[in-house]
Design an enzyme around this catalytic site. Structure first.
Site, PDB file in Angstrom:
ATOM      1  CD  GLU A 189      -1.249   2.269   2.178  1.00  0.00           C
ATOM      2  OE1 GLU A 189      -1.593   3.446   1.947  1.00  0.00           O
ATOM      3  OE2 GLU A 189      -0.428   1.964   3.057  1.00  0.00           O
ATOM      4  CD  GLN A 230      -6.347   3.179  12.376  1.00  0.00           C
ATOM      5  OE1 GLN A 230      -5.315   3.000  11.744  1.00  0.00           O
ATOM      6  NE2 GLN A 230      -7.520   3.307  11.794  1.00  0.00           N
ATOM      7  CG  LEU A 290     -14.658  -3.248  10.482  1.00  0.00           C
ATOM      8  CD1 LEU A 290     -14.194  -2.453  11.698  1.00  0.00           C
ATOM      9  CD2 LEU A 290     -16.116  -3.693  10.660  1.00  0.00           C
ATOM     10  CB  ALA A 291     -11.425  -5.506   5.991  1.00  0.00           C
ATOM     11  CG  ASP A 292      -7.598  -1.144   6.559  1.00  0.00           C
ATOM     12  OD1 ASP A 292      -8.246  -0.689   5.624  1.00  0.00           O
ATOM     13  OD2 ASP A 292      -7.277  -0.467   7.554  1.00  0.00           O
ATOM     14  CD  GLN A 293     -10.044   1.332  11.303  1.00  0.00           C
ATOM     15  OE1 GLN A 293     -10.305   1.420  12.497  1.00  0.00           O
ATOM     16  NE2 GLN A 293     -10.526   2.179  10.425  1.00  0.00           N
ATOM     17  CG  HIS A 320      -5.126   0.780   2.948  1.00  0.00           C
ATOM     18  ND1 HIS A 320      -5.406   1.422   1.777  1.00  0.00           N
ATOM     19  CD2 HIS A 320      -4.519   1.702   3.742  1.00  0.00           C
ATOM     20  CE1 HIS A 320      -4.995   2.686   1.850  1.00  0.00           C
ATOM     21  NE2 HIS A 320      -4.448   2.872   3.025  1.00  0.00           N
TER      22      HIS A 320
END
Length: 338
Positions: free
Chosen positions: A10, A100, A283-286, A307
């Site tokens: 990314e 994060q 939401l997936a990459d978090q 990402h």
């Protein structure tokens, strides 16, 4: 020491933030080169510097190359300590992205913590506060810790000046299964604005409503904020299920019409509603960091973003865990941590 080429995958600031978080949890130092090499303004920006400074401040870590514009950073982690912390980005850089960086280490620290973060809360290059509060943190709270967040003041790009407060009660992260949404409970659309003409958010809503024919008139609302919190405008489309909430946002920006923003946001929301995936792309990459640090768990998502793939790669390098990404029938992808 783990060495990372920041131009791979990314190629953005996510690699720096995730590396800092994982370094603090695993105790492994790292060096990242070619930071944000693919971006129009390569190197660390103010919000990335603040995020790394925050990671160092909560842990006594040592780092070199930590200046705005730097393309080479070395980070030697200390141990995350619970406490009361305040970090100010100083620009409209995202407070959520600073959060994060320090959240995972503080979730696993030796006591409760309180964070005050000042900067941007609603800007184009990061999830808005509402997404963090209603989409991401409920999943974290299902995994053992307890985290609550409050928006004290909006901060739009380019002015910034926002403020969020976060309370963290740590606990070991436990694996969870996030493969089913449950029943759809409600949908809603809100255009929040300040310092602009009221017809701009109305045009955004009108276009989104046109492209979401199953939504009712009462599902759409306008919220006017104090003028000194802007100027700025954001459209947020929300779908709340029994097990998960998705928020799709469109940020007002110069040169982009309100109608185009409404159309794009509605198309993204339709794509999510028409799939069976638990997590949308943001939401997936978090979810990668908490799932890997829990040592297991599964979730489904829509078409994987770069990402997500990069987050998986960084997490595997620091933890040694295996993260499997498998396409399922119907277009969903299963992400499983082993």
């Amino acid at each position: 020491m783990i060495t990372i080429d920041g131009s791979e995958g990314e190629g953005g600031g996510q690699m720096v933030r995730n590396s800092c978080a994982l370094s603090l949890v695993t105790g492994q130092p790292f060096r990242i080169t070619n930071i944000r090499a693919k971006r129009s303004k390569p190197g660390l920006m103010r919000q990335h510097v603040t995020a790394v400074e925050a990671a160092a401040a909560i842990s006594g870590s040592e780092c070199s190359g930590l200046t705005v514009g730097s393309s080479d950073l070395t980070f030697r982690p200390g141990t995350a300590r619970a406490g009361d912390y305040r970090f100010a980005v100083g620009t409209a850089g995202s407070t959520g992205l600073v959060l994060q960086t320090v959240l995972m280490p503080l979730l696993l620290a030796d006591g409760p913590s309180r964070l005050v973060l000042e900067g941007g809360t609603h800007n184009m290059l990061a999830p808005p506060f509402d997404f963090i509060e209603r989409c991401f943190l409920p999943i974290i709270n299902r995994m053992g810790p307890r985290v609550s967040a409050r928006l004290m003041r909006h901060g739009f790009y380019p002015r910034g000046g926002g403020r969020i407060e976060v309370e963290i009660a740590p606990a070991p992260l436990v694996p969870v299964d996030c493969t089913r949404r449950g029943d759809l409970l409600c949908v809603g659309a809100q255009a929040a604005y300040c310092g602009l003409a009221g017809e701009i958010p109305q045009r955004m809503l009108d276009r989104a409503r046109k492209d979401l024919p199953g939504w009712n008139a009462e599902d759409f609302a306008i919220r006017k904020l104090p003028d000194d919190q802007g100027p700025g405008v954001i459209l947020m489309l929300e779908a709340r299920y029994q097990e998960v909430t998705e928020i799709v946002s469109g940020f007002g920006q110069l040169g982009v019409t309100a109608e185009r923003l409404g159309k794009t946001a509605a198309a993204r929301m339709r794509g999510y509603l028409e799939s069976d995936a638990f997590a949308g792309p943001y939401l997936a990459d978090q979810l990668i960091l908490p799932f890997v640090l829990a040592g297991g768990g599964t979730f489904t998502t829509v078409k994987p973003s770069q990402h997500l793939v990069t987050a998986i790669d960084i997490a595997q390098r620091f933890t040694g865990r295996t993260v499997r990404l498998e396409q399922q029938e119907g277009g969903c992808h299963r992400v499983g941590v082993e």
